[in-house]
Design an enzyme around this catalytic site. Structure first.
Site, mmCIF file in Angstrom:
data_model
loop_
_atom_site.group_PDB
_atom_site.id
_atom_site.type_symbol
_atom_site.label_atom_id
_atom_site.label_comp_id
_atom_site.label_asym_id
_atom_site.label_seq_id
_atom_site.Cartn_x
_atom_site.Cartn_y
_atom_site.Cartn_z
ATOM 1 N N ARG A 174 0.830 -1.226 0.000
ATOM 2 C CA ARG A 174 0.000 0.000 0.000
ATOM 3 C C ARG A 174 0.855 1.262 0.000
ATOM 4 O O ARG A 174 0.525 2.261 0.650
ATOM 5 C CB ARG A 174 -0.951 0.023 1.205
ATOM 6 C CG ARG A 174 -1.930 -1.117 1.267
ATOM 7 C CD ARG A 174 -2.920 -1.099 0.108
ATOM 8 N NE ARG A 174 -3.915 -2.124 0.286
ATOM 9 C CZ ARG A 174 -3.803 -3.379 -0.170
ATOM 10 N NH1 ARG A 174 -2.733 -3.732 -0.871
ATOM 11 N NH2 ARG A 174 -4.756 -4.247 0.039
ATOM 12 N N SER A 247 -11.073 -0.611 2.875
ATOM 13 C CA SER A 247 -10.361 -0.746 4.156
ATOM 14 C C SER A 247 -9.841 0.617 4.601
ATOM 15 O O SER A 247 -9.098 1.256 3.856
ATOM 16 C CB SER A 247 -9.168 -1.681 4.000
ATOM 17 O OG SER A 247 -9.622 -2.953 3.630
ATOM 18 N N GLU A 357 -5.379 3.980 5.666
ATOM 19 C CA GLU A 357 -4.933 3.720 4.294
ATOM 20 C C GLU A 357 -5.278 4.919 3.383
ATOM 21 O O GLU A 357 -4.460 5.333 2.585
ATOM 22 C CB GLU A 357 -5.618 2.437 3.807
ATOM 23 C CG GLU A 357 -5.180 1.995 2.443
ATOM 24 C CD GLU A 357 -5.894 0.714 2.017
ATOM 25 O OE1 GLU A 357 -5.787 -0.311 2.720
ATOM 26 O OE2 GLU A 357 -6.557 0.755 0.975
HETATM 27 C C1 FAD Z 1 -15.469 -0.433 -1.669
HETATM 28 C C2 FAD Z 1 -13.985 -0.178 -1.835
HETATM 29 C C3 FAD Z 1 -13.115 -1.251 -1.941
HETATM 30 C C4 FAD Z 1 -11.752 -1.040 -2.090
HETATM 31 N N1 FAD Z 1 -10.928 -2.112 -2.216
HETATM 32 C C5 FAD Z 1 -9.594 -1.928 -2.377
HETATM 33 C C6 FAD Z 1 -8.728 -3.061 -2.508
HETATM 34 O O1 FAD Z 1 -9.149 -4.194 -2.516
HETATM 35 N N2 FAD Z 1 -7.403 -2.826 -2.654
HETATM 36 C C7 FAD Z 1 -6.873 -1.550 -2.687
HETATM 37 O O2 FAD Z 1 -5.660 -1.423 -2.826
HETATM 38 N N3 FAD Z 1 -7.685 -0.466 -2.563
HETATM 39 C C8 FAD Z 1 -9.011 -0.626 -2.406
HETATM 40 N N4 FAD Z 1 -9.843 0.462 -2.280
HETATM 41 C C9 FAD Z 1 -9.259 1.809 -2.271
HETATM 42 C C10 FAD Z 1 -9.288 2.527 -3.645
HETATM 43 O O3 FAD Z 1 -10.266 1.980 -4.473
HETATM 44 C C11 FAD Z 1 -7.949 2.462 -4.374
HETATM 45 O O4 FAD Z 1 -6.920 2.969 -3.566
HETATM 46 C C12 FAD Z 1 -7.979 3.250 -5.683
HETATM 47 O O5 FAD Z 1 -6.763 3.056 -6.386
HETATM 48 C C13 FAD Z 1 -8.202 4.743 -5.479
HETATM 49 O O6 FAD Z 1 -8.474 5.281 -6.759
HETATM 50 P P1 FAD Z 1 -9.151 6.698 -6.933
HETATM 51 O O7 FAD Z 1 -9.085 7.042 -8.383
HETATM 52 O O8 FAD Z 1 -10.491 6.714 -6.334
HETATM 53 O O9 FAD Z 1 -8.138 7.638 -6.129
HETATM 54 P P2 FAD Z 1 -8.487 8.880 -5.195
HETATM 55 O O10 FAD Z 1 -9.197 8.420 -3.984
HETATM 56 O O11 FAD Z 1 -9.105 9.966 -5.975
HETATM 57 O O12 FAD Z 1 -7.011 9.307 -4.776
HETATM 58 C C14 FAD Z 1 -6.236 8.491 -3.936
HETATM 59 C C15 FAD Z 1 -4.828 9.077 -3.854
HETATM 60 O O13 FAD Z 1 -4.199 9.003 -5.119
HETATM 61 C C16 FAD Z 1 -3.838 10.310 -5.583
HETATM 62 N N5 FAD Z 1 -4.070 10.331 -7.018
HETATM 63 C C17 FAD Z 1 -5.204 9.947 -7.664
HETATM 64 N N6 FAD Z 1 -5.013 10.031 -8.991
HETATM 65 C C18 FAD Z 1 -3.754 10.471 -9.181
HETATM 66 C C19 FAD Z 1 -2.960 10.773 -10.331
HETATM 67 N N7 FAD Z 1 -3.439 10.634 -11.575
HETATM 68 N N8 FAD Z 1 -1.691 11.249 -10.147
HETATM 69 C C20 FAD Z 1 -1.187 11.413 -8.906
HETATM 70 N N9 FAD Z 1 -1.887 11.144 -7.789
HETATM 71 C C21 FAD Z 1 -3.145 10.671 -7.925
HETATM 72 C C22 FAD Z 1 -4.718 11.265 -4.805
HETATM 73 O O14 FAD Z 1 -4.143 12.554 -4.724
HETATM 74 C C23 FAD Z 1 -4.812 10.558 -3.474
HETATM 75 O O15 FAD Z 1 -3.640 10.804 -2.730
HETATM 76 C C24 FAD Z 1 -11.232 0.286 -2.132
HETATM 77 C C25 FAD Z 1 -12.114 1.374 -2.022
HETATM 78 C C26 FAD Z 1 -13.481 1.141 -1.890
HETATM 79 C C27 FAD Z 1 -14.417 2.312 -1.799
#
Ligand code: FAD
Length: 365
Positions: A174, A247, A357
């Protein structure tokens, strides 16, 4: 919504944009300026403007791994570029390039549809491709770093587009270079190395049982993805129904000696070895304290009695002790306050620090 300013082909600016629907906790937040970028070639121009050049900029994907405990300071930048293409293919191994704005699960389905294996255990993780390398998303025995070939990113300080091979991304559990230096890069695209010969991982958290219950004897990568989706739909609350970010706590990593002492006192505590990857060994492995172990944060939290707990609209899911939930109208600050008390109770009872996380915006941990 906010005030839309003139839009170019490459980007759109919205003043005072609401972010409530742009975070999966569904908490209220507002961006002073939202910049939606369709063409990453516009990033040098955009970062030439004082607000982006000199002020804080939050890069926002699907908002599924952050908690708005307050409004983000400065501008919010969202990449909405949508391309996916095979850019190299020797018939056995292919390189797939996806733009940062592509929805992660859509990419997983696209690769499987093109006969390419590797991402199947990561099916149904919410969010965007651009965010996948940030915390090195992982699930069901796979981490995305195993399949990342290159991360392409705009470096704010130099204004250069950098192509970072996986080995330079400091991936760990992570974690990555991008997570540790959140203001340095905007990820614009990710290239994945995928195979036409599946190497299925079925030994993790019920995948084999799920396939059996589906009546599958000869699984394919697509069927593994389907099994993962079925398990995830059962286990995790859908953010469209109950606000959450998956999580909320990472599994804590502690010295082996501490894990063993805890396990003597609490024989049912799940403990996992770390160091499966060289970067982990460097980061968490052989330290002065000796080898390290990962503990189950879910077990620790459950033992403190938080599973299913609810205070107003803030709570912990009844189905999963790691999932902080917004039952309706909780504010980000209420959720953060509950999360802090959960961590404090684990610290007090087990002497173990658990950390969030998701990224917390507008407040410290
Ligand atoms: C129901 C649920 C289940 C999940 N299951 C998992 C799982 O099994 N495993 C897991 O690892 N995660 C899980 N997650 C967490 C999440 O889905 C992941 O971390 C995902 O990659 C976040 O993507 P996002 O586009 O929503 O990022 P955001 O929430 O918009 O951003 C997350 C971080 O990334 C940065 N960021 C986003 N895009 C960029 C970019 N293009 N360039 C630079 N920085 C950037 C943001 O600034 C922030 O710091 C889960 C979340 C939910 C709601």
């Amino acid at each position: 919504m906010g005030t839309c300013l003139p839009m170019t082909e490459a980007y759109r600016l919205t003043e005072r944009a609401r972010l409530d629907a742009r975070n999966t906790f569904g908490v209220p937040a507002r961006a002073e300026m939202l910049v939606e970028v369709r063409d990453p070639a516009a990033l040098p121009e955009l970062f030439g403007y004082a607000m982006l050049r000199d002020g804080p900029v939050l890069v926002l994907g699907g908002g599924s791994n952050l908690l708005f405990a307050g409004d983000p300071a400065g501008a919010v930048l969202a990449l909405v570029s949508q391309g996916i293409a095979i850019i190299d293919d020797d018939g056995e191994r292919a390189i797939v390039r996806a733009d940062a704005g592509v929805e992660w699960h859509a990419l997983v389905l696209w690769t499987l549809g093109h006969g390419l294996a590797g991402l199947e255990n990561l099916a149904l993780i919410p969010g965007t491709v651009g965010a996948a390398p940030i915390q090195n998303i992982g699930a069901y025995g796979t981490e995305v770093r195993e399949h990342i070939h290159v991360v392409e990113a705009f470096e704010r300080g130099s204004g250069a587009v950098r192509r970072l091979p996986a080995a330079q991304c400091a991936f760990a559990y992570r974690d990555s270079l991008f997570k540790r230096e959140p203001d340095r890069f905007v990820v614009t695209a990710v290239e994945f190395a995928l195979s036409r010969t599946p190497d299925l991982r079925l030994d993790y958290a019920g995948i084999a049982d799920e396939l059996a219950s589906m009546g599958i004897e000869s699984p394919t990568p697509s069927l593994v993805a389907e099994a993962v989706c079925r398990i995830r739909r059962r286990k995790l609350p859908d953010p469209a129904v109950v606000g959450n970010a998956g999580s909320f706590f990472k599994n804590p990593i502690v010295p082996l000696a501490q894990a063993e002492a805890l396990q003597r006192e609490h024989p049912r505590l799940p403990v996992f070895p770390t160091g499966a990857f060289p970067a982990d060994a460097a980061l968490h492995g052989a330290t002065a304290a000796g080898p390290m172990c990962k503990l189950s944060a879910a077990w620790l939290i459950d033992q403190c009695g938080w599973k299913g707990h609810r205070e107003g609209d803030a709570g912990i899911a009844a189905s999963h002790a790691l999932v902080l939930v917004n039952h309706g109208h909780a504010s980000g600050m209420q959720l953060l306050d509950l999360a802090r008390r959960i961590a404090a109770s684990v610290q007090e009872r087990f002497g173990v620090a658990i950390e969030p996380e998701p990224r917390i915006i507008g407040a410290g941990w």
